[in-house]
Design a protein around this motif. Sequence first.
Motif, PDB file in Angstrom:
ATOM      1  N   GLY A   1       0.818  -1.206   0.000  1.00 55.42           N
ATOM      2  CA  GLY A   1       0.000   0.000   0.000  1.00 55.42           C
ATOM      3  C   GLY A   1       0.853   1.258   0.000  1.00 55.42           C
ATOM      4  N   PRO A   2       0.217   2.414  -0.130  1.00 54.14           N
ATOM      5  CA  PRO A   2       0.967   3.664  -0.289  1.00 54.14           C
ATOM      6  C   PRO A   2       1.271   4.403   1.009  1.00 54.14           C
ATOM      7  N   ASP A   3       0.805   3.895   2.156  1.00 59.95           N
ATOM      8  CA  ASP A   3       0.840   4.698   3.383  1.00 59.95           C
ATOM      9  C   ASP A   3       1.848   4.205   4.410  1.00 59.95           C
ATOM     10  N   LYS A   4       2.922   3.606   3.961  1.00 56.46           N
ATOM     11  CA  LYS A   4       3.886   3.012   4.880  1.00 56.46           C
ATOM     12  C   LYS A   4       4.456   4.030   5.861  1.00 56.46           C
ATOM     13  N   LEU A   5       4.934   5.156   5.358  1.00 56.16           N
ATOM     14  CA  LEU A   5       5.584   6.127   6.229  1.00 56.16           C
ATOM     15  C   LEU A   5       4.595   6.744   7.212  1.00 56.16           C
ATOM     16  N   ARG A   6       3.381   7.022   6.753  1.00 59.95           N
ATOM     17  CA  ARG A   6       2.387   7.612   7.647  1.00 59.95           C
ATOM     18  C   ARG A   6       2.008   6.636   8.751  1.00 59.95           C
ATOM     19  N   LEU A   7       1.859   5.370   8.386  1.00 61.44           N
ATOM     20  CA  LEU A   7       1.542   4.360   9.385  1.00 61.44           C
ATOM     21  C   LEU A   7       2.688   4.202  10.392  1.00 61.44           C
ATOM     22  N   MET A   8       3.922   4.228   9.891  1.00 58.56           N
ATOM     23  CA  MET A   8       5.070   4.103  10.786  1.00 58.56           C
ATOM     24  C   MET A   8       5.135   5.266  11.758  1.00 58.56           C
ATOM     25  N   ARG A   9       4.879   6.475  11.277  1.00 51.53           N
ATOM     26  CA  ARG A   9       4.908   7.642  12.163  1.00 51.53           C
ATOM     27  C   ARG A   9       3.815   7.541  13.230  1.00 51.53           C
ATOM     28  N   ARG A  10       2.662   7.038  12.850  1.00 52.78           N
ATOM     29  CA  ARG A  10       1.545   6.945  13.798  1.00 52.78           C
ATOM     30  C   ARG A  10       1.740   5.813  14.801  1.00 52.78           C
ATOM     31  N   LEU A  11       2.289   4.691  14.349  1.00 53.25           N
ATOM     32  CA  LEU A  11       2.315   3.486  15.165  1.00 53.25           C
ATOM     33  C   LEU A  11       3.677   3.174  15.786  1.00 53.25           C
ATOM     34  N   TRP A  12       4.667   4.057  15.627  1.00 56.28           N
ATOM     35  CA  TRP A  12       6.004   3.699  16.098  1.00 56.28           C
ATOM     36  C   TRP A  12       6.072   3.412  17.606  1.00 56.28           C
ATOM     37  N   PRO A  13       5.315   4.108  18.486  1.00 55.03           N
ATOM     38  CA  PRO A  13       5.397   3.726  19.913  1.00 55.03           C
ATOM     39  C   PRO A  13       4.952   2.283  20.145  1.00 55.03           C
ATOM     40  N   MET A  14       3.902   1.878  19.447  1.00 59.78           N
ATOM     41  CA  MET A  14       3.430   0.500  19.571  1.00 59.78           C
ATOM     42  C   MET A  14       4.479  -0.476  19.045  1.00 59.78           C
ATOM     43  N   MET A  15       5.080  -0.164  17.886  1.00 60.72           N
ATOM     44  CA  MET A  15       6.076  -1.058  17.292  1.00 60.72           C
ATOM     45  C   MET A  15       7.312  -1.186  18.190  1.00 60.72           C
ATOM     46  N   LEU A  16       7.745  -0.067  18.784  1.00 63.51           N
ATOM     47  CA  LEU A  16       8.899  -0.107  19.675  1.00 63.51           C
ATOM     48  C   LEU A  16       8.628  -1.011  20.876  1.00 63.51           C
ATOM     49  N   CYS A  17       7.442  -0.891  21.447  1.00 64.58           N
ATOM     50  CA  CYS A  17       7.110  -1.711  22.610  1.00 64.58           C
ATOM     51  C   CYS A  17       6.915  -3.175  22.233  1.00 64.58           C
TER      52      CYS A  17
ATOM     53  N   GLY B   1      -9.940   2.896  13.370  1.00 60.46           N
ATOM     54  CA  GLY B   1     -10.624   3.676  12.345  1.00 60.46           C
ATOM     55  C   GLY B   1      -9.902   3.736  11.014  1.00 60.46           C
ATOM     56  N   PHE B   2      -8.986   2.805  10.758  1.00 53.02           N
ATOM     57  CA  PHE B   2      -8.320   2.748   9.462  1.00 53.02           C
ATOM     58  C   PHE B   2      -9.301   2.296   8.384  1.00 53.02           C
ATOM     59  N   GLN B   3      -9.021   2.692   7.147  1.00 56.15           N
ATOM     60  CA  GLN B   3      -9.735   2.137   6.017  1.00 56.15           C
ATOM     61  C   GLN B   3      -9.301   0.684   5.821  1.00 56.15           C
ATOM     62  N   LYS B   4     -10.076  -0.062   5.025  1.00 53.51           N
ATOM     63  CA  LYS B   4      -9.833  -1.494   4.869  1.00 53.51           C
ATOM     64  C   LYS B   4      -8.399  -1.796   4.437  1.00 53.51           C
ATOM     65  N   ASP B   5      -7.919  -1.109   3.403  1.00 52.85           N
ATOM     66  CA  ASP B   5      -6.554  -1.356   2.916  1.00 52.85           C
ATOM     67  C   ASP B   5      -5.514  -0.922   3.935  1.00 52.85           C
ATOM     68  N   GLU B   6      -5.814   0.137   4.689  1.00 54.62           N
ATOM     69  CA  GLU B   6      -4.882   0.596   5.713  1.00 54.62           C
ATOM     70  C   GLU B   6      -4.768  -0.417   6.845  1.00 54.62           C
ATOM     71  N   VAL B   7      -5.887  -1.052   7.205  1.00 61.29           N
ATOM     72  CA  VAL B   7      -5.835  -2.078   8.253  1.00 61.29           C
ATOM     73  C   VAL B   7      -4.921  -3.218   7.831  1.00 61.29           C
ATOM     74  N   VAL B   8      -5.081  -3.678   6.584  1.00 61.84           N
ATOM     75  CA  VAL B   8      -4.248  -4.768   6.080  1.00 61.84           C
ATOM     76  C   VAL B   8      -2.775  -4.376   6.124  1.00 61.84           C
ATOM     77  N   GLN B   9      -2.481  -3.148   5.726  1.00 63.33           N
ATOM     78  CA  GLN B   9      -1.087  -2.708   5.720  1.00 63.33           C
ATOM     79  C   GLN B   9      -0.554  -2.520   7.140  1.00 63.33           C
ATOM     80  N   ALA B  10      -1.394  -1.989   8.036  1.00 62.34           N
ATOM     81  CA  ALA B  10      -0.982  -1.835   9.434  1.00 62.34           C
ATOM     82  C   ALA B  10      -0.707  -3.191  10.073  1.00 62.34           C
ATOM     83  N   LEU B  11      -1.538  -4.180   9.750  1.00 60.74           N
ATOM     84  CA  LEU B  11      -1.286  -5.544  10.246  1.00 60.74           C
ATOM     85  C   LEU B  11       0.029  -6.088   9.690  1.00 60.74           C
ATOM     86  N   GLY B  12       0.291  -5.819   8.409  1.00 59.37           N
ATOM     87  CA  GLY B  12       1.557  -6.242   7.818  1.00 59.37           C
ATOM     88  C   GLY B  12       2.743  -5.619   8.528  1.00 59.37           C
TER      89      GLY B  12
END
Length: 249
Positions: free
Chosen positions: A66-82, A163-174
């Motif tokens: 998907g196209p939103d890798k960097l935005r997802l990383m910026r939003r979710l980095w505290p979760m990923m670090l933990c 509240g992610f869109q369907k494709d964003e959820v799949v990418q966030a899970l990835g």
Amino acid sequence: MTTLTIELSCLLLATFLGAGLVKGVTGMGLPTVAMGVLGTAISPVAAAAILIVPSLTTNVWQMLAGPDKLRLMRRLWPMMLCIVIGTVLGARLLVIVDPVWSGRTLGLALIAYAAYALFSPAVSIPNRLEPWLSPVIGMVTGVVTGATGVFVIPAVPYLQSLGFQKDEVVQALGLSFTVSTVALAGGLLAHGAFRLHQIGLSLLAVIPALIGMWLGSIVRQKISPKTFRRCFLLFLVVLGLELTLRPFS
């Protein structure tokens, strides 16, 4: 030590073909299925080591789709670090605990996830709670990942509630699964449980996993994903019960 035999080879091929099929249809489930099935035949720590390469390969593919890798990383980095911290710490449990008890824990994790996914209502997390809730969810997910090799609890329901869109959820899970896989590999390596011969077995599992994902993408067009998902979750319940009750049989 996990020695490659004809029986283990057939089990690996069948397991990762089936796990890839599930992931191709639902967008998730490869490590969950692989850990559950392999955990009935070998120790959970050996199963976790074997799933590293196929899990990483398929999850990176999903994350980059998907196209939103960097935005997802910026939003979710505290979760990923933990997740990383919790997984490295939790992997110690997978290494030192008796395989019978770690198998039971894996079975309970499968049952808990399947029951939640089957019966829980949709939940929406307010944005104001995300800054402090994400690290907590990440740490719990990491400990569960390290202790069982299963990446889904509670990361999957949490990401689905943001509240992610369907494709964003799949990418966030990835993204979450990729980070969990790398952290699990690091945790196993740090505790001396990821050995050279297991890398070979893990590489062997990549081909059936990718074939399974391709077949899953075809199946997704032919049947109702909702029906397939329900059957998959019921299968996890049965698998979890088998793992949980085995010590008493």
